[in-house]
Design a protein around this motif. Structure first.
Motif, PDB file in Angstrom:
ATOM      1  N   PHE A 286       0.808  -1.222   0.000  1.00 14.06           N
ATOM      2  CA  PHE A 286       0.000   0.000   0.000  1.00 14.06           C
ATOM      3  C   PHE A 286       0.845   1.277   0.000  1.00 14.06           C
ATOM      4  O   PHE A 286       0.305   2.382  -0.019  1.00 14.06           O
ATOM      5  N   VAL A 287       2.154   1.137   0.024  1.00 11.66           N
ATOM      6  CA  VAL A 287       3.024   2.319   0.072  1.00 11.66           C
ATOM      7  C   VAL A 287       3.220   2.851  -1.347  1.00 11.66           C
ATOM      8  O   VAL A 287       3.917   2.249  -2.160  1.00 11.66           O
ATOM      9  N   PHE A 288       2.588   3.979  -1.622  1.00 19.22           N
ATOM     10  CA  PHE A 288       2.688   4.608  -2.941  1.00 19.22           C
ATOM     11  C   PHE A 288       3.524   5.887  -2.907  1.00 19.22           C
ATOM     12  O   PHE A 288       4.064   6.303  -3.928  1.00 19.22           O
ATOM     13  N   TYR A 289       3.590   6.497  -1.737  1.00 21.97           N
ATOM     14  CA  TYR A 289       4.343   7.753  -1.591  1.00 21.97           C
ATOM     15  C   TYR A 289       5.692   7.529  -0.908  1.00 21.97           C
ATOM     16  O   TYR A 289       6.732   7.938  -1.415  1.00 21.97           O
ATOM     17  N   HIS A 290       5.681   6.855   0.245  1.00 27.43           N
ATOM     18  CA  HIS A 290       6.920   6.618   1.000  1.00 27.43           C
ATOM     19  C   HIS A 290       7.688   5.443   0.386  1.00 27.43           C
ATOM     20  O   HIS A 290       7.964   4.441   1.050  1.00 27.43           O
ATOM     21  N   ASN A 291       8.037   5.580  -0.871  1.00 25.92           N
ATOM     22  CA  ASN A 291       8.669   4.482  -1.598  1.00 25.92           C
ATOM     23  C   ASN A 291      10.149   4.773  -1.853  1.00 25.92           C
ATOM     24  O   ASN A 291      10.722   5.713  -1.299  1.00 25.92           O
ATOM     25  N   VAL A 292      10.758   3.968  -2.715  1.00 20.13           N
ATOM     26  CA  VAL A 292      12.181   4.140  -3.016  1.00 20.13           C
ATOM     27  C   VAL A 292      12.452   5.513  -3.612  1.00 20.13           C
ATOM     28  O   VAL A 292      13.436   6.176  -3.261  1.00 20.13           O
ATOM     29  N   LYS A 293      11.585   5.959  -4.503  1.00 21.23           N
ATOM     30  CA  LYS A 293      11.788   7.266  -5.137  1.00 21.23           C
ATOM     31  C   LYS A 293      11.800   8.384  -4.100  1.00 21.23           C
ATOM     32  O   LYS A 293      12.620   9.312  -4.185  1.00 21.23           O
ATOM     33  N   HIS A 294      10.901   8.315  -3.131  1.00 21.85           N
ATOM     34  CA  HIS A 294      10.870   9.355  -2.096  1.00 21.85           C
ATOM     35  C   HIS A 294      12.177   9.362  -1.307  1.00 21.85           C
ATOM     36  O   HIS A 294      12.732  10.434  -1.016  1.00 21.85           O
ATOM     37  N   THR A 295      12.683   8.187  -0.969  1.00 26.22           N
ATOM     38  CA  THR A 295      13.948   8.119  -0.235  1.00 26.22           C
ATOM     39  C   THR A 295      15.085   8.721  -1.054  1.00 26.22           C
ATOM     40  O   THR A 295      15.899   9.501  -0.538  1.00 26.22           O
ATOM     41  N   VAL A 296      15.143   8.379  -2.332  1.00 23.24           N
ATOM     42  CA  VAL A 296      16.182   8.943  -3.207  1.00 23.24           C
ATOM     43  C   VAL A 296      16.042  10.461  -3.289  1.00 23.24           C
ATOM     44  O   VAL A 296      17.035  11.198  -3.249  1.00 23.24           O
ATOM     45  N   ASP A 297      14.801  10.942  -3.389  1.00 22.19           N
ATOM     46  CA  ASP A 297      14.562  12.391  -3.435  1.00 22.19           C
ATOM     47  C   ASP A 297      15.093  13.081  -2.179  1.00 22.19           C
ATOM     48  O   ASP A 297      15.726  14.138  -2.254  1.00 22.19           O
ATOM     49  N   VAL A 298      14.818  12.492  -1.020  1.00 21.53           N
ATOM     50  CA  VAL A 298      15.237  13.106   0.243  1.00 21.53           C
ATOM     51  C   VAL A 298      16.762  13.100   0.363  1.00 21.53           C
ATOM     52  O   VAL A 298      17.370  14.101   0.773  1.00 21.53           O
ATOM     53  N   VAL A 299      17.394  11.985  -0.006  1.00 19.55           N
ATOM     54  CA  VAL A 299      18.862  11.908   0.047  1.00 19.55           C
ATOM     55  C   VAL A 299      19.481  12.968  -0.863  1.00 19.55           C
ATOM     56  O   VAL A 299      20.456  13.638  -0.495  1.00 19.55           O
ATOM     57  N   THR A 300      18.911  13.130  -2.040  1.00 19.05           N
ATOM     58  CA  THR A 300      19.413  14.143  -2.977  1.00 19.05           C
ATOM     59  C   THR A 300      19.212  15.549  -2.428  1.00 19.05           C
ATOM     60  O   THR A 300      20.105  16.401  -2.500  1.00 19.05           O
ATOM     61  N   GLU A 301      18.045  15.781  -1.859  1.00 11.37           N
ATOM     62  CA  GLU A 301      17.697  17.128  -1.401  1.00 11.37           C
ATOM     63  C   GLU A 301      18.501  17.542  -0.169  1.00 11.37           C
ATOM     64  O   GLU A 301      18.908  18.698  -0.053  1.00 11.37           O
ATOM     65  N   VAL A 302      18.737  16.612   0.761  1.00 11.97           N
ATOM     66  CA  VAL A 302      19.520  16.994   1.948  1.00 11.97           C
ATOM     67  C   VAL A 302      20.943  17.380   1.552  1.00 11.97           C
ATOM     68  O   VAL A 302      21.554  18.270   2.158  1.00 11.97           O
ATOM     69  N   GLU A 303      21.453  16.717   0.521  1.00 14.17           N
ATOM     70  CA  GLU A 303      22.798  17.072   0.052  1.00 14.17           C
ATOM     71  C   GLU A 303      22.790  18.458  -0.586  1.00 14.17           C
ATOM     72  O   GLU A 303      23.670  19.281  -0.320  1.00 14.17           O
ATOM     73  N   LEU A 304      21.796  18.714  -1.406  1.00 13.82           N
ATOM     74  CA  LEU A 304      21.679  20.022  -2.063  1.00 13.82           C
ATOM     75  C   LEU A 304      21.555  21.148  -1.038  1.00 13.82           C
ATOM     76  O   LEU A 304      22.321  22.120  -1.063  1.00 13.82           O
ATOM     77  N   ILE A 305      20.598  21.008  -0.129  1.00 17.96           N
ATOM     78  CA  ILE A 305      20.386  22.061   0.866  1.00 17.96           C
ATOM     79  C   ILE A 305      21.579  22.139   1.819  1.00 17.96           C
ATOM     80  O   ILE A 305      22.000  23.232   2.220  1.00 17.96           O
ATOM     81  N   GLY A 306      22.129  20.978   2.163  1.00 15.48           N
ATOM     82  CA  GLY A 306      23.273  20.953   3.074  1.00 15.48           C
ATOM     83  C   GLY A 306      24.454  21.742   2.546  1.00 15.48           C
ATOM     84  O   GLY A 306      25.052  22.550   3.263  1.00 15.48           O
ATOM     85  N   TRP A 307      24.803  21.521   1.279  1.00 17.42           N
ATOM     86  CA  TRP A 307      25.918  22.278   0.695  1.00 17.42           C
ATOM     87  C   TRP A 307      25.591  23.762   0.646  1.00 17.42           C
ATOM     88  O   TRP A 307      26.443  24.611   0.955  1.00 17.42           O
ATOM     89  N   ALA A 308      24.357  24.080   0.249  1.00 18.77           N
ATOM     90  CA  ALA A 308      23.967  25.491   0.144  1.00 18.77           C
ATOM     91  C   ALA A 308      23.986  26.184   1.502  1.00 18.77           C
ATOM     92  O   ALA A 308      24.260  27.386   1.592  1.00 18.77           O
ATOM     93  N   GLU A 309      23.710  25.429   2.564  1.00 18.21           N
ATOM     94  CA  GLU A 309      23.693  26.001   3.915  1.00 18.21           C
ATOM     95  C   GLU A 309      25.072  25.973   4.573  1.00 18.21           C
ATOM     96  O   GLU A 309      25.215  26.352   5.734  1.00 18.21           O
ATOM     97  N   GLY A 310      26.080  25.513   3.841  1.00 20.52           N
ATOM     98  CA  GLY A 310      27.450  25.549   4.354  1.00 20.52           C
ATOM     99  C   GLY A 310      27.820  24.415   5.282  1.00 20.52           C
ATOM    100  O   GLY A 310      28.727  24.559   6.121  1.00 20.52           O
ATOM    101  N   CYS A 311      27.164  23.268   5.156  1.00 24.75           N
ATOM    102  CA  CYS A 311      27.479  22.125   6.022  1.00 24.75           C
ATOM    103  C   CYS A 311      28.844  21.529   5.670  1.00 24.75           C
ATOM    104  O   CYS A 311      29.290  21.595   4.522  1.00 24.75           O
ATOM    105  N   SER A 312      29.471  20.919   6.656  1.00 27.73           N
ATOM    106  CA  SER A 312      30.762  20.261   6.458  1.00 27.73           C
ATOM    107  C   SER A 312      30.555  18.902   5.788  1.00 27.73           C
ATOM    108  O   SER A 312      29.428  18.407   5.675  1.00 27.73           O
ATOM    109  N   ASP A 313      31.660  18.281   5.365  1.00 23.88           N
ATOM    110  CA  ASP A 313      31.580  16.946   4.761  1.00 23.88           C
ATOM    111  C   ASP A 313      30.936  15.948   5.717  1.00 23.88           C
ATOM    112  O   ASP A 313      30.123  15.114   5.307  1.00 23.88           O
TER     113      ASP A 313
END
Length: 458
Positions: A286-313
């Protein structure tokens, strides 16, 4: 200055979007390959029941790193020491080599006389095996040096070590029932053996294939060429040690925190493959939203925002790891899945050498994704914004509908019209926490409200 920053941000977004698509394509390809291998194996068993188990378990590894270590000096030792003492010392050395191989998750293949053979990337495939094997080789060399110093009390050393390493494809045959044994063959094995023979006492020689995969971490010097039949010359390098910036006190021997973090960012790819495979196979139907694509999206987005916000490695690594695990708890229970995801991370991350402090931080980041979001620091703000990034994206309506279908399948939501009303209320009260997310998504979010309102029928 602002214009330049925006241009850099746009470039990062485009790059991460491409990587996101490549990862999705890779996942689909891996699933197909896995299904095909399973089908082929079943057909082979069905049509050839007479074949021995070993042949049915012949495996191909596209990237393994093979190490040959020759304990040089055995013939010299035999002249001055009784054979029993010689073999005892050799056993002690090989025992330690096995322990080192196990530490780096390297598979011992066999010992041949005074030669120790092992391979990284077998049986568990991983992208870090060239680094793992070179690290193991350095530790073997350091151990033998200390062993000789302690054993001879300052007298002239007897044992010496020659190591050859090569990375490439191998074919492995599997035998044994209680204890699984592997034997490998192919040009990769042959070339590693030839490099060991070419090596001098105390030297670690690696092929250009291995060098290209480890040069970021290790200080190497060009050594020469090895003629390879029908393939020209194979470039060879000698490993001197870790680069100063990746070693304690710059001595090139013991890896420091910078090494561990950079290695962790590379190793993340292996862990990501394991987790995405788990989600692909274990998430409820029944999982249509919290799927693999959503996880990949979040991993990609945290990296994008993290770099933009000046996070360390290190902070980027912690964010990506939290993003990867944040919905794994749904494989246990949809309700309170953030807690279950954090618990799963606690169990798994020590195997990938995360420190207790890092694991605690990752778990806190995961738990911050509970609704309503109440982040306590920048890292938690970043994952909260990433988890709800779709609110300000152009694909909001179709993504939102998958969440509705997911809730409907659990009898938590029935009417699409009521869902749209709830969405308007939720988005109207929602705010992004980071400056980056606000600049990227806030304008679109206001447009979403207008779009949803146009769909409401009463």
């Amino acid at each position: 200055m602002i214009s330049t920053n925006n241009e850099e941000l746009v470039k990062r977004i485009a790059k991460l979007a491409r990587q996101n698509q490549e990862l999705e394509d890779r996942i689909k390809k891996l699933v197909k390959q896995n299904d095909k291998l399973a089908d082929d194996n079943e057909r082979l068993k069905a049509h050839h029941p007479e074949l021995p188990l070993e042949l049915l378990k012949s495996l191909k590894f596209n990237m393994a790193t093979v190490l040959f270590a020759d304990i040089h000096g055995l013939s010299k030792v035999m002249k001055g020491i009784d054979s029993g003492s010689v073999m005892d010392e050799l056993d002690e050395i090989f025992f330690e080599f096995e322990s080192i191989a196990e530490k780096y998750k390297i598979q011992k293949i066999k010992t041949i006389g005074d030669t120790f053979m092992c391979a990284g990337g077998i049986p568990a495939k991983n992208i870090t095996n060239p680094i793992d094997v070179v690290m193991a080789a350095m530790e073997m060399r350091n151990f033998l040096k200390k062993y000789e110093h302690d054993k001879r009390s300052g007298n002239k050393s007897i044992w010496d070590l020659k190591i050859g390493i090569h990375t490439g494809p191998v074919t492995a045959s599997v035998s044994g029932k209680k204890k699984i044994n592997y034997d490998i063959k192919g040009d990769t094995v042959h070339n590693a053996s030839r490099m060991e023979a070419l090596s001098e006492g105390g030297s670690i020689l690696i092929s250009v294939m291995t060098y290209e995969l480890v040069k970021e971490f290790f200080d190497c010097e060009y050594y020469g060429k090895l003629p390879v039949k029908y393939k020209g010359d194979l470039q060879i390098y000698r490993v001197k040690g870790l680069k100063p910036e990746f070693s304690v006190k710059g001595l090139g021997i013991i890896p420091n925190e910078s090494f561990k973090i950079k290695f962790g960012l590379i190793q993340f790819t292996d862990m990501q493959e394991v987790i995405l495979d788990k989600l692909e196979n274990e998430l409820p139907d029944f999982v249509f939203y919290h799927n693999v694509k959503h996880t990949v999206d979040v991993v990609t987005e945290v990296e994008l925002i993290g770099w933009a916000e000046g996070c360390s490695d290190e902070e980027i690594l912690l964010l990506k790891t939290a993003g990867l695990f944040h919905d794994t708890g749904i494989t246990v229970s949809f309700d309170n899945h953030e807690f279950h995801g954090a618990e799963y991370a606690k169990k798994m991350l020590p195997d990938y050498n995360y420190s207790p402090k890092q694991i605690d931080t990752i778990c806190s980041i995961i738990l911050a994704t509970r609704l309503p979001p109440r982040p306590a620091n920048l890292l938690e703000e970043i994952i909260c914004d990433s988890d709800l990034d779709y609110l300000g994206r152009s694909d909001f309506i179709p993504v939102s509908n998958t969440l509705f279908e997911e809730l409907k399948a659990q009898n938590k939501m029935k009417d699409l019209n009521e869902w749209n009303k709830m969405q308007v209320k939720f988005i109207s009260g929602h705010q992004y926490f980071t400056k980056t997310a606000r600049s990227l998504r806030e304008v679109n979010k206001r447009l979403q409200i207008e779009r949803i309102q146009s769909l409401i029928t009463d």
